[in-house]
Design a protein around this motif. Structure first.
Motif, short mmCIF file in Angstrom:
data_model
loop_
_atom_site.label_atom_id
_atom_site.label_comp_id
_atom_site.label_asym_id
_atom_site.label_seq_id
_atom_site.Cartn_x
_atom_site.Cartn_y
_atom_site.Cartn_z
N LEU A 1 0.85 -1.19 0.00
CA LEU A 1 0.00 0.00 0.00
C LEU A 1 0.89 1.25 0.00
N VAL A 2 0.63 2.14 -0.94
CA VAL A 2 1.28 3.45 -0.96
C VAL A 2 0.28 4.47 -0.45
N VAL A 3 0.64 5.19 0.61
CA VAL A 3 -0.23 6.25 1.11
C VAL A 3 0.40 7.60 0.76
N VAL A 4 -0.34 8.35 -0.01
CA VAL A 4 0.14 9.64 -0.53
C VAL A 4 -0.36 10.74 0.40
N MET A 5 0.55 11.56 0.92
CA MET A 5 0.12 12.68 1.76
C MET A 5 0.93 13.93 1.47
N ASP A 6 0.26 15.05 1.50
CA ASP A 6 0.90 16.35 1.28
C ASP A 6 1.93 16.56 2.39
N ILE A 7 3.18 16.81 2.02
CA ILE A 7 4.26 16.96 3.00
C ILE A 7 3.96 18.08 4.01
N ARG A 8 3.09 19.02 3.63
CA ARG A 8 2.77 20.13 4.54
C ARG A 8 1.67 19.77 5.52
N HIS A 9 0.94 18.66 5.23
CA HIS A 9 -0.17 18.25 6.12
C HIS A 9 -0.19 16.73 6.25
N ILE B 1 0.83 -6.29 5.55
CA ILE B 1 1.19 -5.88 4.19
C ILE B 1 2.12 -4.67 4.29
N PRO B 2 3.22 -4.64 3.52
CA PRO B 2 4.12 -3.49 3.61
C PRO B 2 3.44 -2.21 3.14
N ALA B 3 3.81 -1.10 3.78
CA ALA B 3 3.24 0.20 3.41
C ALA B 3 4.37 1.20 3.22
N HIS B 4 4.15 2.14 2.31
CA HIS B 4 5.15 3.15 1.98
C HIS B 4 4.45 4.50 1.89
N ALA B 5 4.94 5.48 2.62
CA ALA B 5 4.33 6.81 2.61
C ALA B 5 5.09 7.72 1.66
N LEU B 6 4.35 8.38 0.76
CA LEU B 6 4.94 9.37 -0.14
C LEU B 6 4.56 10.75 0.38
N LEU B 7 5.55 11.54 0.74
CA LEU B 7 5.30 12.92 1.17
C LEU B 7 5.38 13.80 -0.07
N THR B 8 4.22 14.02 -0.69
CA THR B 8 4.16 14.69 -1.98
C THR B 8 4.26 16.21 -1.86
N LYS B 9 4.38 16.83 -3.03
CA LYS B 9 4.48 18.29 -3.14
C LYS B 9 5.70 18.81 -2.40
N ALA B 10 6.76 17.97 -2.35
CA ALA B 10 7.99 18.36 -1.66
C ALA B 10 8.60 19.61 -2.27
N ASP B 11 8.32 19.85 -3.57
CA ASP B 11 8.88 21.03 -4.24
C ASP B 11 8.34 22.34 -3.67
N LEU C 1 8.43 23.05 -0.56
CA LEU C 1 9.24 23.38 0.61
C LEU C 1 10.72 23.45 0.24
N GLY C 2 11.50 24.19 1.01
CA GLY C 2 12.94 24.22 0.84
C GLY C 2 13.55 22.92 1.35
N ARG C 3 14.82 22.70 1.03
CA ARG C 3 15.51 21.45 1.42
C ARG C 3 15.46 21.22 2.94
N GLY C 4 15.74 22.26 3.70
CA GLY C 4 15.75 22.12 5.15
C GLY C 4 14.38 21.77 5.70
N GLN C 5 13.35 22.42 5.17
CA GLN C 5 11.97 22.14 5.60
C GLN C 5 11.58 20.71 5.25
N GLN C 6 12.00 20.27 4.05
CA GLN C 6 11.71 18.89 3.63
C GLN C 6 12.33 17.90 4.61
N ALA C 7 13.60 18.13 4.94
CA ALA C 7 14.32 17.22 5.84
C ALA C 7 13.65 17.18 7.21
N ASN C 8 13.24 18.34 7.70
CA ASN C 8 12.57 18.40 9.01
C ASN C 8 11.24 17.66 8.98
N ALA C 9 10.47 17.88 7.90
CA ALA C 9 9.17 17.21 7.77
C ALA C 9 9.34 15.70 7.69
#
Length: 202
Positions: free
Chosen positions: A111-119, A137-147, A149-157
Motif C-alpha cells: 500500500l502506498v499512502v500519498v500525503m501532502d508533506i505540509r499536512h 502488508i508493507p506500506a510506503h508513505a509518499l510525502l508529496t508536493k515536496a517542491d 518546501l525548501g531542502r531544510g523544511q523537507q528534511a525536518n518534515a
C-alpha cells in the motif's frame, strides 16, 4: 532504466466486490486524502500524462480503479476522501467495501499512502496505514508536493513523519519525500512499487 509501470492501462472500476478482478497475482494500492497529489503521483510513476485523472474537484474517485500493467499485475487507485461531499450511505458503503478489500484480498502486496508533506498523517492516512499493518502488508508513505518546501523544511518534515510512524507502527512503514512536478523521489518510489509487483530490480 526500463520501467514496467509505463505499460499500465485502465482496466476497470469496481463499485462492489463482485466487480473486482480474480484474486490472484500482484497488486499495489494507492490511497490518499483529497488533493494530496495521488493522481499526480500515479501519473509520474507510470510516465503517463493522464492515467489517473487529476481532478479539480476533490474526492471524485468513488470506485476502486484498476490499471493493468501485465496479466495479474495491477495498480489500484483507492477512493480519496477528505473534502468529498458524498451521502452518508455512500460513505458507509465505501467503508465496508474497503474494509473487506483490505482484510481479504490476497493479491494485495503493498500500500502506498500519498500525503501532502505540509499536512501529513491526518486521520485518514493513519487509518489506511493501520489497515496494511494489521494485515502484515508493507506500506510506503509518499510525502508529496515536496517542491513546495525548501531542502531544510523537507528534511525536518521527513524526520518528524519518520518519528511519528515509528511510534505508531514500528519499522513496518517506510517513507520518502516526493514531487510529481519536479520528479523528486520518483525512481525511489518506482523501485518500491516494482519490487512489490514482483518485477526484477534493474
Amino acid at each position: 532504466m526500463s520501467n514496467p509501470l509505463e505499460k499500465a492501462k485502465y482496466l476497470l472500476a469496481a463499485h462492489i466486490p463482485s466487480q473486482l478482478p480474480a484474486d490472484i497475482g500482484h497488486e499495489v494500492a494507492f490511497a490518499g486524502r483529497s488533493n494530496a497529489g495521488k493522481s499526480t503521483a500515479l501519473n509520474a510513476l507510470t510516465r503517463h500524462k493522464a492515467l489517473a485523472r487529476v481532478s479539480k474537484t476533490p474526492g471524485r474517485t468513488q470506485q476502486l480503479v484498476f490499471f493493468e500493467i501485465e496479466q495479474d499485475k495491477y495498480l489500484v487507485d483507492l477512493p480519496g476522501y477528505g473534502y468529498a461531499k458524498v451521502p452518508h450511505e455512500l460513505k458507509d458503503h465505501w467503508q465496508a467495501f474497503l474494509d473487506r478489500y483490505f482484510r481479504t484480498r490476497n493479491a494485495l502486496k503493498g500500500l502506498v499512502v500519498v500525503m501532502d508533506i505540509r499536512h501529513p498523517l491526518k486521520e485518514y492516512d493513519r487509518h489506511m496505514l493501520s489497515y496494511a499493518v494489521e494485515r502484515g502488508i508493507p506500506a510506503h508513505a509518499l510525502l508529496t508536493k515536496a517542491d513546495k518546501l525548501g531542502r531544510g523544511q523537507q528534511a525536518n518534515a521527513l524526520q518528524a513523519v519518520k518519528k511519528e510512524l515509528f511510534s505508531l507502527f514500528g519499522e513496518t512503514v517506510s517513507v520518502q519525500t516526493f514531487s510529481g512536478e519536479s520528479k523528486q523521489g520518483v525512481d525511489e518510489a518506482r523501485a518500491v512499487v516494482n519490487g512489490w509487483l514482483g518485477f526484477p530490480q534493474v
